[in-house]
Motif scaffolding. Structure first.
Motif, PDB file in Angstrom:
ATOM      1  N   LEU A 163      29.847  23.872 -12.605  1.00  0.00           N
ATOM      2  CA  LEU A 163      30.942  23.220 -13.332  1.00  0.00           C
ATOM      3  C   LEU A 163      30.603  21.745 -13.487  1.00  0.00           C
ATOM      4  CD1 LEU A 163      33.880  23.574 -14.455  1.00  0.00           C
ATOM      5  CD2 LEU A 163      34.690  22.930 -12.168  1.00  0.00           C
ATOM      6  N   SER A 164      30.686  21.260 -14.712  1.00  0.00           N
ATOM      7  CA  SER A 164      30.243  19.897 -14.979  1.00  0.00           C
ATOM      8  C   SER A 164      31.171  19.194 -15.954  1.00  0.00           C
ATOM      9  CB  SER A 164      28.823  19.923 -15.559  1.00  0.00           C
ATOM     10  OG  SER A 164      28.333  18.621 -15.765  1.00  0.00           O
ATOM     11  N   GLU A 165      31.552  17.946 -15.632  1.00  0.00           N
ATOM     12  CA  GLU A 165      32.204  17.095 -16.620  1.00  0.00           C
ATOM     13  C   GLU A 165      31.182  16.719 -17.686  1.00  0.00           C
ATOM     14  OE1 GLU A 165      34.489  16.280 -12.783  1.00  0.00           O
ATOM     15  OE2 GLU A 165      32.374  16.439 -13.345  1.00  0.00           O
ATOM     16  N   VAL A 166      31.603  16.773 -18.937  1.00  0.00           N
ATOM     17  CA  VAL A 166      30.756  16.366 -20.054  1.00  0.00           C
ATOM     18  C   VAL A 166      31.589  15.484 -20.981  1.00  0.00           C
ATOM     19  CG1 VAL A 166      29.239  18.386 -19.975  1.00  0.00           C
ATOM     20  CG2 VAL A 166      31.349  18.481 -21.332  1.00  0.00           C
ATOM     21  N   PRO A 167      30.948  14.696 -21.847  1.00  0.00           N
ATOM     22  CA  PRO A 167      31.724  13.853 -22.757  1.00  0.00           C
ATOM     23  C   PRO A 167      32.756  14.654 -23.549  1.00  0.00           C
ATOM     24  CG  PRO A 167      29.433  13.184 -22.782  1.00  0.00           C
ATOM     25  CD  PRO A 167      29.492  14.434 -21.958  1.00  0.00           C
ATOM     26  N   MET A 177      39.526  24.788 -12.650  1.00  0.00           N
ATOM     27  CA  MET A 177      38.548  25.839 -12.944  1.00  0.00           C
ATOM     28  C   MET A 177      37.763  26.194 -11.693  1.00  0.00           C
ATOM     29  SD  MET A 177      37.067  24.807 -16.713  1.00  0.00           S
ATOM     30  CE  MET A 177      36.168  26.361 -16.857  1.00  0.00           C
ATOM     31  N   ALA A 178      37.600  25.224 -10.784  1.00  0.00           N
ATOM     32  CA  ALA A 178      36.892  25.492  -9.529  1.00  0.00           C
ATOM     33  C   ALA A 178      37.645  26.477  -8.654  1.00  0.00           C
ATOM     34  CB  ALA A 178      36.654  24.189  -8.763  1.00  0.00           C
ATOM     35  N   LEU A 179      38.956  26.649  -8.922  1.00  0.00           N
ATOM     36  CA  LEU A 179      39.776  27.609  -8.181  1.00  0.00           C
ATOM     37  C   LEU A 179      40.088  28.833  -9.041  1.00  0.00           C
ATOM     38  CD1 LEU A 179      42.272  25.169  -6.394  1.00  0.00           C
ATOM     39  CD2 LEU A 179      39.971  25.883  -5.709  1.00  0.00           C
ATOM     40  N   LEU A 180      39.276  29.035 -10.084  1.00  0.00           N
ATOM     41  CA  LEU A 180      39.328  30.213 -10.947  1.00  0.00           C
ATOM     42  C   LEU A 180      40.570  30.270 -11.820  1.00  0.00           C
ATOM     43  CD1 LEU A 180      38.011  32.944  -8.468  1.00  0.00           C
ATOM     44  CD2 LEU A 180      36.712  31.290  -9.833  1.00  0.00           C
ATOM     45  N   GLU A 181      41.185  29.117 -12.062  1.00  0.00           N
ATOM     46  CA  GLU A 181      42.371  29.073 -12.909  1.00  0.00           C
ATOM     47  C   GLU A 181      41.987  28.752 -14.352  1.00  0.00           C
ATOM     48  OE1 GLU A 181      46.314  27.866 -10.874  1.00  0.00           O
ATOM     49  OE2 GLU A 181      44.859  26.333 -10.302  1.00  0.00           O
ATOM     50  N   ILE A 204      30.186  26.252  -7.779  1.00  0.00           N
ATOM     51  CA  ILE A 204      31.420  26.976  -7.447  1.00  0.00           C
ATOM     52  C   ILE A 204      31.002  28.353  -6.958  1.00  0.00           C
ATOM     53  CG2 ILE A 204      33.715  27.618  -8.209  1.00  0.00           C
ATOM     54  CD1 ILE A 204      33.023  24.613  -8.540  1.00  0.00           C
ATOM     55  N   PRO A 205      30.883  28.548  -5.622  1.00  0.00           N
ATOM     56  CA  PRO A 205      30.266  29.771  -5.078  1.00  0.00           C
ATOM     57  C   PRO A 205      31.257  30.919  -4.958  1.00  0.00           C
ATOM     58  CG  PRO A 205      30.792  28.268  -3.305  1.00  0.00           C
ATOM     59  CD  PRO A 205      31.204  27.572  -4.573  1.00  0.00           C
ATOM     60  N   CYS A 206      31.839  31.299  -6.093  1.00  0.00           N
ATOM     61  CA  CYS A 206      32.925  32.283  -6.066  1.00  0.00           C
ATOM     62  C   CYS A 206      32.441  33.713  -5.813  1.00  0.00           C
ATOM     63  CB  CYS A 206      33.726  32.218  -7.360  1.00  0.00           C
ATOM     64  SG  CYS A 206      32.745  32.509  -8.852  1.00  0.00           S
ATOM     65  N   LEU A 207      31.137  33.919  -5.724  1.00  0.00           N
ATOM     66  CA  LEU A 207      30.619  35.249  -5.390  1.00  0.00           C
ATOM     67  C   LEU A 207      30.180  35.341  -3.934  1.00  0.00           C
ATOM     68  CD1 LEU A 207      28.563  36.042  -8.627  1.00  0.00           C
ATOM     69  CD2 LEU A 207      30.901  36.731  -8.043  1.00  0.00           C
ATOM     70  N   LYS A 208      30.443  34.298  -3.160  1.00  0.00           N
ATOM     71  CA  LYS A 208      30.128  34.313  -1.731  1.00  0.00           C
ATOM     72  C   LYS A 208      31.406  34.574  -0.935  1.00  0.00           C
ATOM     73  CE  LYS A 208      27.074  31.475  -0.049  1.00  0.00           C
ATOM     74  NZ  LYS A 208      26.344  30.246   0.374  1.00  0.00           N
ATOM     75  N   PRO A 209      31.347  35.355   0.128  1.00  0.00           N
ATOM     76  CA  PRO A 209      32.546  35.684   0.903  1.00  0.00           C
ATOM     77  C   PRO A 209      33.311  34.462   1.415  1.00  0.00           C
ATOM     78  CG  PRO A 209      30.746  37.135   1.527  1.00  0.00           C
ATOM     79  CD  PRO A 209      30.156  36.096   0.616  1.00  0.00           C
ATOM     80  N   ASP A 210      32.615  33.423   1.858  1.00  0.00           N
ATOM     81  CA  ASP A 210      33.287  32.267   2.429  1.00  0.00           C
ATOM     82  C   ASP A 210      34.224  31.584   1.430  1.00  0.00           C
ATOM     83  OD1 ASP A 210      31.980  32.723   4.768  1.00  0.00           O
ATOM     84  OD2 ASP A 210      30.559  31.057   4.585  1.00  0.00           O
ATOM     85  N   TYR A 211      33.911  31.674   0.164  1.00  0.00           N
ATOM     86  CA  TYR A 211      34.750  31.034  -0.858  1.00  0.00           C
ATOM     87  C   TYR A 211      36.189  31.532  -0.783  1.00  0.00           C
ATOM     88  CZ  TYR A 211      36.567  29.880  -5.513  1.00  0.00           C
ATOM     89  OH  TYR A 211      37.345  29.418  -6.552  1.00  0.00           O
ATOM     90  N   TRP A 212      36.366  32.792  -0.403  1.00  0.00           N
ATOM     91  CA  TRP A 212      37.658  33.460  -0.504  1.00  0.00           C
ATOM     92  C   TRP A 212      38.537  33.295   0.738  1.00  0.00           C
ATOM     93  CZ3 TRP A 212      39.160  35.326  -5.068  1.00  0.00           C
ATOM     94  CH2 TRP A 212      38.174  35.435  -6.047  1.00  0.00           C
ATOM     95  N   ALA A 213      38.097  32.507   1.705  1.00  0.00           N
ATOM     96  CA  ALA A 213      38.791  32.443   2.996  1.00  0.00           C
ATOM     97  C   ALA A 213      40.260  32.069   2.882  1.00  0.00           C
ATOM     98  CB  ALA A 213      38.076  31.454   3.918  1.00  0.00           C
ATOM     99  N   THR A 214      40.642  31.268   1.889  1.00  0.00           N
ATOM    100  CA  THR A 214      42.020  30.757   1.830  1.00  0.00           C
ATOM    101  C   THR A 214      42.826  31.322   0.672  1.00  0.00           C
ATOM    102  OG1 THR A 214      41.464  28.877   0.403  1.00  0.00           O
ATOM    103  CG2 THR A 214      41.206  28.575   2.785  1.00  0.00           C
ATOM    104  N   VAL A 264      30.184  24.847 -18.383  1.00  0.00           N
ATOM    105  CA  VAL A 264      29.898  25.791 -17.301  1.00  0.00           C
ATOM    106  C   VAL A 264      28.563  26.478 -17.538  1.00  0.00           C
ATOM    107  CG1 VAL A 264      32.295  26.250 -16.636  1.00  0.00           C
ATOM    108  CG2 VAL A 264      31.282  27.524 -18.534  1.00  0.00           C
ATOM    109  N   GLU A 265      28.043  26.996 -16.446  1.00  0.00           N
ATOM    110  CA  GLU A 265      26.749  27.687 -16.507  1.00  0.00           C
ATOM    111  C   GLU A 265      26.674  28.628 -15.308  1.00  0.00           C
ATOM    112  OE1 GLU A 265      22.248  26.148 -15.649  1.00  0.00           O
ATOM    113  OE2 GLU A 265      23.375  25.012 -17.154  1.00  0.00           O
ATOM    114  N   GLU A 266      26.174  29.829 -15.493  1.00  0.00           N
ATOM    115  CA  GLU A 266      26.051  30.774 -14.384  1.00  0.00           C
ATOM    116  C   GLU A 266      24.961  30.339 -13.406  1.00  0.00           C
ATOM    117  OE1 GLU A 266      26.655  35.170 -15.019  1.00  0.00           O
ATOM    118  OE2 GLU A 266      26.079  34.577 -17.052  1.00  0.00           O
TER     119      GLU A 266
END
Length: 352
Positions: free
Chosen positions: A244-248, A208-212, A284-294, A235-237
């Motif tokens: 992104l958080s592991e929960v029971p 999910m951290a890679l938007l899958e 998970i900073p998917c709205l920041k440009p650096d996230y998308w580098a790869t 998850v939470e905005e």
């Protein structure tokens, strides 16, 4: 039963109905525990009478047996022959399974050490060894397209060096989707390796951290599954993307029954190992440009889909955070979470 639970059970039931023998093959093996579930307690420097730190696989085995787990997945690098035999004897006495977590060779000079680790892990009873191919989360440690190309090249080299050792000793190596590979990328590498001895440690929530989409990840990787990291996610905005958080188990958004059924469908002997990490949520900073580098030309629909998932699964309360807690309180919450997950696996997921 609420609507969500009904849909989960129905999705899982479709698969299980088609394969009625599958649940029986693993019914007697309770869920195991991945050492990372005890991130606060493993090698802990905190003095605690109630939650003393674990310093070895033996202590982890003993404790996990006491709480009803079926096995453990633990680091096996650097074991001595004598220690491996001691672990074997204890594991056999307790009737538990053992999976190793191991580093793969980076260059040819590392192969002898890798082989010794494989031999000792097998002596202790491990038939499956989990590994990772990157130094960290993709969006945090890789900052250019070439950096990801280099990571893929190095990973392929490492696994090609490891493969003859695995084949010689008949031990399987499972590469985790460790917030580094998107599922199709990992499958492409496995196809290139084309070895029956190298497959996947299928983590139910990491990607999910890679938007899958997590169910799509399981559908893609389950044909290659050797071992698992079972978890549930919430998850939470936040301003730069989502948390992104592991929960029971049972408290998050994952369709666990369907995921487990898919794994059993493709590998009836697969074990289910809990990775319930008690910590602050990951950003998970998917709205920041650096996230998308790869990520190259990833379709915008991937981002849109994940943000839609986040907004559709707003938590009733803020995601759990451990940083405000004392060390003893963190240890207590960690143990409570693990016990809750093991109980859920038996009562709701028919594991054990």
């Amino acid at each position: 039963m609420d609507r969500r639970e009904f849909l989960q059970r129905s999705a899982a039931g479709t698969l299980v109905f088609a394969l009625p023998e599958m649940p029986e093959l693993v019914k007697g093996v309770p869920m195991g525990v991945v050492v990372h579930s005890y991130g606060n307690r493993w090698n802990s420097k905190v003095v605690s009478a109630t939650y003393p730190g674990f310093t070895s696989a033996l202590e982890l085995l003993d404790h996990c047996h006491q709480i009803g787990a079926g096995g453990i997945q633990v680091v096996v690098n650097g074991w001595s022959d004598a220690f491996a035999r001691t672990v074997r004897d204890r594991r056999e006495k307790l009737g538990m399974y053992l999976e190793g977590s191991i580093s793969v060779p980076k260059k040819a000079d590392d192969v002898p050490t890798f082989e010794q680790d494989v031999i000792r892990a097998k002596e202790a009873g491990a038939q499956i060894l989990r590994t990772v191919c990157s130094p960290g989360r993709r969006y945090e440690v890789l900052h250019s397209p070439q950096a990801f190309v280099d990571m893929k090249k190095n990973a392929l080299t490492s696994l090609q060096l490891a493969e003859p050792v695995l084949r010689k000793h008949k031990v399987r190596l499972a590469v985790e989707n460790h917030k580094d590979w998107r599922a199709p990328e990992l499958v492409a590498m496995l196809k290139q390796l084309n070895s029956e001895w190298i497959g996947v440690t299928l983590d139910f929530g990491n990607s999910m951290a890679l938007l899958e989409d997590p169910m799509t990840v399981v559908q893609t990787l389950a044909p290659y599954v050797f071992s698992t990291h079972v978890k549930d996610m919430a998850v939470e905005e936040y301003a730069d993307g989502f948390l992104l958080s592991e929960v029971p188990l049972g408290e998050g958004l994952l369709n666990l029954p369907a995921m487990i059924a898919l794994c059993r469908q493709h590998n009836p002997s697969v074990t289910f190992s809990l990775e319930m990490i008690t910590r602050d949520p990951l950003e998970i900073p998917c709205l920041k440009p650096d996230y998308w580098a790869t990520f190259g030309e990833m379709p915008a629909t991937e981002l849109a889909g994940m943000l839609r998932t986040v907004r559709q699964h707003k938590p009733a309360t803020a995601l759990p955070r451990t940083s405000p807690l004392s060390a003893e309180e963190r240890l207590a919450v960690e143990e409570k979470n693990i016990l809750s997950c093991l109980a859920y696996s038996k009562g709701k997921l028919a594991i054990g």
